[in-house]
Design a protein around this motif. Structure first.
Motif, mmCIF file in Angstrom:
data_model
loop_
_atom_site.group_PDB
_atom_site.id
_atom_site.type_symbol
_atom_site.label_atom_id
_atom_site.label_comp_id
_atom_site.label_asym_id
_atom_site.label_seq_id
_atom_site.Cartn_x
_atom_site.Cartn_y
_atom_site.Cartn_z
ATOM 1 N N LEU A 228 0.835 -1.181 0.000
ATOM 2 C CA LEU A 228 0.000 0.000 0.000
ATOM 3 C C LEU A 228 0.878 1.241 0.000
ATOM 4 N N SER A 229 0.254 2.369 -0.128
ATOM 5 C CA SER A 229 0.977 3.628 -0.263
ATOM 6 C C SER A 229 1.904 3.869 0.921
ATOM 7 N N GLY A 230 3.143 4.235 0.601
ATOM 8 C CA GLY A 230 4.126 4.518 1.629
ATOM 9 C C GLY A 230 4.937 3.322 2.042
ATOM 10 N N TYR A 231 4.663 2.161 1.487
ATOM 11 C CA TYR A 231 5.362 0.941 1.841
ATOM 12 C C TYR A 231 5.918 0.293 0.573
ATOM 13 N N GLN A 232 6.934 -0.573 0.746
ATOM 14 C CA GLN A 232 7.565 -1.222 -0.401
ATOM 15 C C GLN A 232 8.284 -2.469 0.061
ATOM 16 N N TYR B 121 6.419 -8.709 4.948
ATOM 17 C CA TYR B 121 5.510 -7.582 4.810
ATOM 18 C C TYR B 121 6.241 -6.469 4.091
ATOM 19 N N CYS B 122 5.468 -5.577 3.519
ATOM 20 C CA CYS B 122 6.024 -4.375 2.902
ATOM 21 C C CYS B 122 6.480 -3.438 4.007
ATOM 22 N N GLN B 123 7.633 -2.880 3.836
ATOM 23 C CA GLN B 123 8.208 -2.045 4.884
ATOM 24 C C GLN B 123 7.976 -0.579 4.599
ATOM 25 N N LEU B 124 7.995 0.181 5.671
ATOM 26 C CA LEU B 124 7.796 1.617 5.579
ATOM 27 C C LEU B 124 9.008 2.258 4.907
ATOM 28 N N LEU B 125 8.741 3.059 3.896
ATOM 29 C CA LEU B 125 9.828 3.703 3.162
ATOM 30 C C LEU B 125 10.429 4.844 3.966
ATOM 31 N N PRO B 126 11.753 4.892 4.081
ATOM 32 C CA PRO B 126 12.386 6.046 4.729
ATOM 33 C C PRO B 126 12.390 7.237 3.781
ATOM 34 N N PRO B 127 12.869 8.375 4.211
ATOM 35 C CA PRO B 127 12.960 9.525 3.297
ATOM 36 C C PRO B 127 13.838 9.214 2.092
ATOM 37 N N VAL B 128 13.533 9.838 0.969
ATOM 38 C CA VAL B 128 14.293 9.618 -0.274
ATOM 39 C C VAL B 128 15.751 9.991 -0.039
ATOM 40 N N PRO B 129 16.687 9.077 -0.333
ATOM 41 C CA PRO B 129 18.086 9.344 0.019
ATOM 42 C C PRO B 129 18.848 10.129 -1.044
ATOM 43 N N GLY B 130 18.188 10.833 -1.944
ATOM 44 C CA GLY B 130 18.916 11.581 -2.957
ATOM 45 C C GLY B 130 18.028 12.598 -3.636
ATOM 46 N N THR B 131 18.669 13.485 -4.408
ATOM 47 C CA THR B 131 17.950 14.503 -5.172
ATOM 48 C C THR B 131 18.470 14.522 -6.595
ATOM 49 N N GLY C 222 18.371 -0.602 1.628
ATOM 50 C CA GLY C 222 17.628 -1.839 1.472
ATOM 51 C C GLY C 222 16.445 -1.753 0.538
ATOM 52 N N PHE C 223 16.222 -0.615 -0.145
ATOM 53 C CA PHE C 223 15.091 -0.452 -1.048
ATOM 54 C C PHE C 223 15.574 -0.043 -2.436
ATOM 55 N N ARG C 224 14.702 -0.236 -3.390
ATOM 56 C CA ARG C 224 14.936 0.254 -4.737
ATOM 57 C C ARG C 224 14.305 1.631 -4.897
ATOM 58 N N TRP C 225 15.074 2.544 -5.497
ATOM 59 C CA TRP C 225 14.600 3.904 -5.683
ATOM 60 C C TRP C 225 14.714 4.288 -7.149
#
Length: 979
Positions: free
Chosen positions: A104-108, A141-151, A230-233
């Protein structure tokens, strides 16, 4: 959400505690996961709970999609409080037994789980995964996404021709970073790789993408995908590139009309359909005209149709407007034909050409599914010129553009190249003009460059598609397709040959051996191992058959290194007729006939091309004089040309055929001279007979001197003269014997006996001429220094130095200089190469000696024609003149005057007469020495008579050798008497 099976819910509960505590919370047997620590005063732990709910109507209750109500906190002394309750994952069990779980939204899903399960929908592997397929319900389970690590940011509008610089700034360590471009209308993103326009760089905390020369194909949405925490961005940035005047096609770009015959006309400006920006168009002036829009052949066109002529010459403007951009104005000039103007009449032969003013160029559109323009100039005298068409099939252009973008950096070569090669055989049928052929050949050329730069390897299927394409291309009509294409691009055939050579040697090692055969293309590959049995031999199906041989001693050093050695033999029929008639140094400007084939032999050692190695090719029986050549791509400023460097022709021993021996590997052929050449068999027979007679005459000369030696050396001058003659006879006898036996030796630079024979012949022949020079210098010394007596102890070492050491130095330097270059031995013979500098290192000194001896003789004649007061009466002058005449008659043939004819025989277009004259004179030098150097000497003849008759004439005549000396000695005596 409609559920096709038993729905599953995965809840995420956040537990909070009033104080910092260590440890883990567990629920439903699952370990908790620490999320965050805020200011060190509280701790939040994420707990996953699996809940299995069955709904009779298979419909999710709407309440589950809303905010979940937290249960009332218990008043018990629990140290933890439930502070949040959210859904993270929704799973559906499908009829096939698989479970589809979507975040769901906010998780991945984290990157580790993503790499072990396939996505629910086909998506690029680099994209963040929000829905996975499981074979059965798994704890996760889908984990809560942390803040985007780049710009990722830049100016969205790029000026065409400028460089795009896109920089990613990251706050955490990233891995698996890739750049992508999602072009307008593309079904999926395109990966960006280093190429001619794309460059990638990375350093600590940042990564950069640079694209040179921005244009329309580089507009779209750029994305940077990576893994961090640990996530794909995936970060995105849109880049827009406005149109330029060169991007808009005007038809026509200029127009001349006659209002009496064509009161109305039509103008259009067309944009490429791939344009990502929305444009609207307006025409000015637009009075009395109708504007419309239509699409054709991959273009979006704005058309202006006028119903009446303007009053005079007018410039119409197509103004293109896009939001937030400055308008783009496209001018089209219209010239009105006035009464009295010179014009070209209407012509409806192939294309409808309207009346056109002299000096203007008429234009017509291309047929459907073709892009370009058809033009026809109207000459100043009102006569139509030839029609020129740049119309090219849109399918061929699309393939060419895709290959160009692949070389520039768009796409993955390992995926794109095999797909493009699979399309090429079918695209040959689209070729109907020279521009179509050029587009197809350019596609092959760019593919070869991409494969070379990427160092990729082709499989059997890809290589077969390439060879089938080349086979069909070589079958295309020469007069209507190949000749116009080569006139537009002279390097077309040479570039195709180089491209095919580079592509055919990239076959994967596991696909060797490989063979392919068609009417125009044959290919055989071989993988060599340390246990390779022997020589490399192949036979190709031609008429006559073409055979290739690479000796084992040329391959053994490569194979024993333990690296893979691949040999590829490629035969292209008709290719030699398509290559330009460019002949390199040594071949001259002669016209040659080619056998209709080009043989390319390439070798890969450890994945790197290796061009050194001896190869022998049997081209079978051919008419004319053969010249073994290869196509040198570097000649004529990169246009390519035939060269014979490092190649030589040999005669077949078992049957009449053309054998070519070359010391390198490349594209070979054989040129047959169209000029009549002398019969090699008759010249060889004549040379052998002459050498036999020369050897016999030299042996007779040695026998004569063994009988009369003590008689003919009564003074020092006679001693030096006959000593030089004896050494000359010995050197010439050894050289003739070596030269006569050289054809029995195996030719080639790898034959020690052949090299030794060539070196000895060079040294001995040159030594014989140097002894002649020593003889002439002794004569000159006695003429100029009348009262100076020569000393044997001083003169003999100098004569040996000049007669033996100097020619030995010349021969040694020639061997060391030209043997490493493969230019020492001639074609199929153990003698110096006549097309390089090796033979000139012999002919040059010989002609120099001839010149010096001629100068000495001239000075002697002048000296004797102008005697001083002490040089005797006129009768002595007559005797001296007679001696000089005999000396000149002796020196001329022996000194190598025939080598002037020898130089003439090196010319390509010389007649057969110099060949025969040179052969007769050069092979008969021993006979000339016997006649003019030995038997014409009266003193020698009289000594022979005394030897056999035991009688001595009362008054012995002065011999040729001592005539000049007696005159000089007589002059000395008269000078002494005068004193």
């Amino acid at each position: 959400m409609v559920c096709l099976g038993a729905p599953l819910l995965l809840l995420a509960m956040t537990l909070g505690s009033p104080a910092v505590q260590s440890g883990q919370s567990q629920a439903s047997g699952e370990s908790g996961h620490q999320l965050d620590r805020e200011t060190g005063a509280a701790e939040s732990v994420l707990v996953s709970v699996y809940i299995h709910l069955d709904f009779s109507n298979k419909i999710w209750p709407p309440a589950l999609s809303g905010t979940l109500t937290l249960p009332t906190a218990s008043a018990s002394s629990s140290s933890r409080t439930l502070t949040g309750l959210n859904l993270t994952t929704e799973c559906n069990a499908n009829q096939d037994g698989h479970v589809y779980c979507e975040c769901l939204s906010g998780y991945q899903w984290n990157a580790s789980i993503c790499s072990h399960h396939r996505p629910c929908r086909p998506t690029p592997s680099h994209q963040p995964c929000s829905c996975l397929v499981f074979s059965h319900p798994e704890p996760g389970y889908c984990q809560l996404l942390p803040p985007v690590p780049g710009t990722l940011s830049l100016n969205w509008l790029q000026i065409p021709g400028n460089t795009l610089n896109l920089t990613l700034l990251v706050s955490h360590e990233v891995t698996h970073l890739s750049w992508f471009l999602w072009r307008t209308g593309s079904p999926q993103p395109i990966i960006l790789q280093p190429g001619t326009q794309v460059s990638l760089s990375s350093s600590l905390g940042q990564a950069a993408l640079s694209i040179l020369n921005m244009s329309q194909p580089w507009a779209g949405e750029y994305s940077c995908s990576f893994e961090a925490q640990g996530f794909r961005w995936s970060l995105h940035q849109e880049v827009r590139v406005p149109l330029q005047v060169t991007d808009v096609a005007r038809l026509p770009d200029q127009l001349s009309i006659s209002c009496t015959t064509s009161p109305g006309f039509q103008l259009s400006c067309c944009l490429p359909e791939s344009t990502h920006l929305a444009y609207t168009a307006s025409w000015s002036p637009g009075e009395g005209s109708h504007a419309s829009v239509f699409s054709v052949s991959g273009s979006h066109c704005f058309v202006l149709a006028t119903r009446s002529c303007p009053p005079g010459d007018t410039t119409y403007t197509c103004e293109l407007q896009s939001p937030e951009l400055a308008p783009l104005r496209i001018p089209i000039s219209v010239t009105i034909i006035q009464d009295g103007d010179i014009t070209c009449p209407e012509d409806h032969s192939a294309v409808a050409w309207n009346v056109t003013k002299a000096g203007h160029v008429a234009q017509a559109p291309c047929p459907i599914n073709r892009m370009g323009v058809v033009t026809r100039p109207c000459g100043p005298n009102g006569v139509w010129g030839p029609t020129h068409s740049s119309c090219t099939d849109t399918g061929l252009l699309a393939g060419l553009q895709r290959t160009q973008l692949l070389q520039a950096g768009q796409g993955w070569p390992a995926d794109e190249v095999p797909w493009i090669l699979a399309q090429l055989p079918g695209q040959v049928a689209r070729v109907s003009s020279a521009s179509d052929l050029l587009a197809l050949l350019d596609t092959v050329r760019f593919l070869a460059e991409v494969v070379t730069e990427a160092r990729m390897q082709l499989d059997r299927s890809a290589l077969q598609n390439l060879l089938r394409t080349i086979d069909k291309v070589l079958d295309l009509d020469t007069s209507s397709l190949w000749m116009p294409a080569c006139s537009q691009e002279p390097m077309t055939a040479s570039a195709l040959l180089l491209a095919v050579e580079n592509l055919t040697r990239t076959l994967r090692p596991q696909d060797h051996p490989f063979s392919f055969s068609s009417s125009n293309v044959q290919l055989q590959t071989q993988l060599l191992s340390p246990t390779f049995p022997g020589d490399y031999r192949i036979s190709l199906s031609t008429q006559p058959r073409l055979q290739v041989h690479i000796p084992r001693y040329s391959l053994a050093p490569l194979v024993h290194h333990g690296t893979d050695v691949h040999i590829t033999s490629l035969l292209l029929c008709k290719m030699d007729h398509l290559l330009p008639s460019n002949y390199g140094p040594g071949l001259g400007g002669s016209l040659y006939a080619t056998p209709g084939l080009v043989l390319s032999i390439t070798m890969m050692v450890g994945g790197q091309p290796f061009n050194q190695g001896q190869v022998t090719m049997d081209f079978g029986a051919r008419e004319g004089t053969p010249h073994c050549v290869f196509w040198d791509h570097d000649l004529f400023q990169g246009s390519g040309g035939w060269s014979d460097e490092g190649c030589q022709a040999q005669k077949g021993r078992a049957r009449p055929s053309v054998h070519c021996l070359c010391g390198h590997l490349t594209a070979f052929s054989v040129l047959m001279s169209r000029h009549p050449a002398p019969d090699s068999l008759s010249l060889e027979l004549l040379s052998q007979v002459g050498l036999g007679a020369s050897i016999l005459a030299l042996l007779v000369c040695l026998g004569v001197y063994s009988l009369v030696w003590r008689v003919v050396i009564r003074n020092k001058v006679a001693y030096f003269r006959h000593l030089a003659l004896i050494n000359m006879v010995l050197c010439l006898l050894a050289a003739d014997t070596c030269f006569l036996g050289a054809p029995l030796l195996p030719p080639g630079p790898h034959s020690p006996l052949c090299l030794a024979a060539a070196f000895l012949c060079h040294f001995l022949y040159l030594a014989s001429f140097c002894w002649m020079l020593a003889q002439a210098l002794v004569l000159a010394h006695q003429l100029f220094f009348v009262f100076h007596q020569l000393s044997k102890h001083r003169v003999l070492p100098l004569m040996v130095l000049l007669g033996y050491l100097c020619p030995l130095g010349f021969a040694g330097v020639t061997l060391g200089l030209y043997l490493p270059q493969g230019q020492y031995l001639g074609e199929g013979a153990c003698w110096l190469n006549g097309k390089g500098g090796a033979l000139y290192s012999f002919v040059g000194p010989v002609l120099a000696i001839v010149g010096v001896n001629g100068l000495v003789l001239t000075v002697v004649v002048l000296k004797l024609l102008r005697p001083s007061l002490s040089e005797g009466p006129q009768v002595e002058k007559l005797q001296a003149l007679l001696g000089v005449f005999k000396a000149l008659l002796f020196l001329t043939p022996v000194f190598g005057l025939t080598w002037g004819l020898g130089l003439a025989t090196l010319l390509e277009e010389v007649s057969v007469v110099p060949h025969y004259v040179f052969t007769i004179l050069n092979s008969s030098q021993g006979v000339f020495i016997l006649l003019f150097g030995c038997l014409t000497d009266k003193k020698v003849r009289e000594a022979l008579l005394r030897r056999f008759r035991r009688t001595l004439p009362p008054n012995s005549a002065i011999s040729l050798a001592t005539n000049e000396t007696s005159v000089l000695e007589h002059s000395k005596q008269r000078s002494e008497n005068a004193r």
